[in-house]
Each structure stands twice: as C-alpha cells, then as structure tokens.
Write an enzyme that holds these catalytic residues in place. Structure first.
Site, PDB file in Angstrom:
ATOM      1  N   HIS A  54      -6.842  -6.861  -0.773  1.00  0.00           N
ATOM      2  CA  HIS A  54      -5.738  -5.828  -0.773  1.00  0.00           C
ATOM      3  C   HIS A  54      -4.900  -5.853   0.523  1.00  0.00           C
ATOM      4  O   HIS A  54      -3.750  -5.963   0.473  1.00  0.00           O
ATOM      5  CB  HIS A  54      -6.389  -4.442  -0.603  1.00  0.00           C
ATOM      6  CG  HIS A  54      -5.424  -3.457  -0.552  1.00  0.00           C
ATOM      7  ND1 HIS A  54      -4.475  -2.997  -1.488  1.00  0.00           N
ATOM      8  CD2 HIS A  54      -5.103  -2.385   0.500  1.00  0.00           C
ATOM      9  CE1 HIS A  54      -3.917  -2.163  -1.150  1.00  0.00           C
ATOM     10  NE2 HIS A  54      -3.923  -1.672  -0.093  1.00  0.00           N
ATOM     11  N   ASP A  87       0.757  -1.008   0.108  1.00  0.00           N
ATOM     12  CA  ASP A  87      -0.166  -0.147  -0.214  1.00  0.00           C
ATOM     13  C   ASP A  87       0.846   1.271  -0.169  1.00  0.00           C
ATOM     14  O   ASP A  87       1.705   1.367  -0.724  1.00  0.00           O
ATOM     15  CB  ASP A  87      -0.742  -0.200   1.115  1.00  0.00           C
ATOM     16  CG  ASP A  87      -1.945   0.979   1.125  1.00  0.00           C
ATOM     17  OD1 ASP A  87      -3.017   0.755   0.390  1.00  0.00           O
ATOM     18  OD2 ASP A  87      -1.979   1.945   2.081  1.00  0.00           O
ATOM     19  N   GLU A 100       0.270  -5.522  -3.486  1.00  0.00           N
ATOM     20  CA  GLU A 100      -0.735  -4.641  -3.596  1.00  0.00           C
ATOM     21  C   GLU A 100      -0.004  -3.280  -3.393  1.00  0.00           C
ATOM     22  O   GLU A 100      -0.327  -2.466  -2.380  1.00  0.00           O
ATOM     23  CB  GLU A 100      -1.936  -4.940  -2.579  1.00  0.00           C
ATOM     24  CG  GLU A 100      -2.741  -5.936  -2.962  1.00  0.00           C
ATOM     25  CD  GLU A 100      -3.549  -5.492  -4.166  1.00  0.00           C
ATOM     26  OE1 GLU A 100      -4.501  -4.507  -3.994  1.00  0.00           O
ATOM     27  OE2 GLU A 100      -3.671  -6.122  -5.438  1.00  0.00           O
TER      28      GLU A 100
END
Length: 300
Positions: free
Chosen positions: A273, A109, A133
């Site tokens: 995610h 992220d 992700e």
C-alpha cells in the site's frame, strides 16, 4: 539498488487556516505539482519522490490537519477529522497557496479522494493526475484480504478506540505491514512523531478508516466517491496509474475497473500500500516523464 533517504524533503512552511497552523512543503518555481498523502502518513512519504521532479515545476506537499506537522483539532472526539472536515482544511490551504491553472496532482490513499474531489470541482485547472493505491470506487468487505479485513472492521467497531488511540495500531502495525521492506527506526520515528501522545492526538488515524466507503457506509463518502469516479471514468484528463504489485486496495475487480479509465498510462512497481517506501525511484521517474509529456503537449 534503491537508496532510501531518511531526511525530509525541503523546509516546512506554515499557514494559518481557520485558526489552526497547517504545514506544507513548497519548493521550486513554475506550474504546481501537488503531492497529497493519506493515513497515517504526511508529506514525509514523498521525500524520495519529489527530488525527481525538481526543475519541472513548483513542488507542493501538504500535511493534513491533525497529521504530520499540522496542528491538532481541539476539542477532539469521534466526530472530528471526518472527510468533510479534512477537505475543508486542505482545500482552504490549497486556495491560500494559489496553485494556479496547470496543476498536476500526485495522489495516494485518502489524498486521492481529496485530490480527485478537488479536480472534479476544478476541472479547468488540472493538467493531469498521477495516482497510486487510491480510493477509486466504493468498496465491499469482499474486496479486502481476510488478514486485513478484520483489523479494519475492528477500527469501525467500539474496539477502534483502544486499537488506534491507545495502541496506535495504524502507525505501529498497519503502516509497516503494508511495506515490503523494513523501515529504519529513524523512518518509523518520523511517522510516529505526530502521534506520540496517546488519546485524541491519534484520532485522525481512527477517523480515516471509519470514513472508508465500504458496503454503503458512510453514505456521504460513498456518494462523494461515486461522484468523482463517474467523472474520472469518462474524462480525457491525462492520468498516470501507478499499479502496485501485489498492492492492497487496487487489486482484483477494482484494478480491472480502474484500467478502463480513458487517456491513462500505467506502470507497475513493487509495493503493497505505501508503495512510495518500496519503489520511490521508479515512481519518481514515471511521474517526471508524465509531467514532461504534459508540459510539452501544452507548449510549456
């Protein structure tokens, strides 16, 4: 069947950075393996992955400013917790931790943007990068699934304040909605704890989606992401791409793009995610193998 531990990994430590206390985990000895979370998580995200790396190096996981057990910024408001401000605090903490010259980065992220940025600035100090992700290229709204697009467009509108600061949507809906399994109450409460107070304590969870590089805005973040991706798509720096299936932000054309990066190993694990909450054992084992290969090649 995977056992999902609920207890945090290691004991939190603290350093003062620019007058604010920042929390981090720092366990073991040797060359640093640095795990960096994004929004709205903390070092808690890595609790079931870090044990797989024990004995392979010094395991470091930092809480971003305003997140996890790190202090909040004061005064707070719409201009706080920008990418640049988060970067200044994290990079200062990493400097204070003296990570050495053979760093392996493990990124997710917004932690990926920060880690890719740092690696691009310290190319001779990074031994390899594992990512999942991640923010690998600027995006368009067309890259987002319709069900998620509306929520993130909401965050970037005047509705963002009530959504995030009042209703805590990022923690209560986005986080569990991007995990295949159902988190236990104890796990959710670890993620809720930094944002239990409404209002400005939750500002980081709103500033992050407003900083996402989508359709050319914000321009400074788009430029930054283009800068590090231009390096990543040509460097022979060893990479481990942990592909999530079905995934959330590395799908479609973006997945195809990232597969073009050189000197890269890929594994696929179940996850949306927050893939660490669905496939920690597979991720931990893959990163451990990646690190062993890096250390062996370097004669360590």
């Amino acid at each position: 069947m995977t056992a999902f531990g609920v207890e945090p990994y290691g004991q939190p430590k603290y350093l003062e950075i620019a007058g604010k206390r920042m929390a981090y985990i720092d366990e073991g000895k040797g060359d640093a393996i640095v795990f960096q979370h994004g929004n709205p998580t903390s070092s808690y995200l890595w609790r079931n992955i870090m044990p797989h790396l024990e004995g392979l190096g010094r395991l470091v996981a930092c809480d971003l400013i305003g997140m996890g057990a790190s202090d909040k910024l004061s005064p707070s408001g719409p201009d706080r917790y920008s990418y640049g401000e988060q970067r200044d605090f994290l990079f200062a903490l990493w400097d204070a931790l003296d990570l050495g010259d053979h760093v392996v980065l493990v990124l997710h992220d917004w932690g990926s943007a920060l880690g890719f940025d740092w690696a691009n600035q310290h190319r001779d100090r990074v031994q390899g990068i594992a990512f999942m992700e991640a923010i690998v290229t600027p995006m368009t709204w067309a890259d987002w699934p319709p069900a998620v697009r509306g929520v993130f467009q909401g965050f970037r509108s005047p509705q963002g304040e009530p959504m995030a600061l009042e209703h805590n949507i990022f923690v209560e809906r986005v986080l569990p909605g991007a995990i295949l399994r159902q988190l236990s109450d104890e796990e959710m409460n670890h993620y809720r704890r930094p944002f239990v107070n409404g209002g400005e304590d939750r500002r980081p969870t709103l500033s992050w989606p407003r900083n996402l590089p989508i359709d050319g805005e914000p321009a400074e973040v788009v430029a930054l992401v283009n800068e590090y991706r231009s390096w990543l798509e040509e460097t022979d720096m060893p990479k481990l791409f942990i592909n999530a299936e079905p995934g959330a932000i590395i799908t479609g054309r973006i997945r195809d793009y990232v597969r073009s990066w050189p000197n890269q190993t890929e594994i696929t694990v179940p996850g949306v995610h927050f893939v660490q909450e669905d496939s920690p054992e597979e991720i931990g084992a893959a990163i451990a193998q990646f690190v062993r290969q890096l250390r062996s090649a370097a004669g360590v």
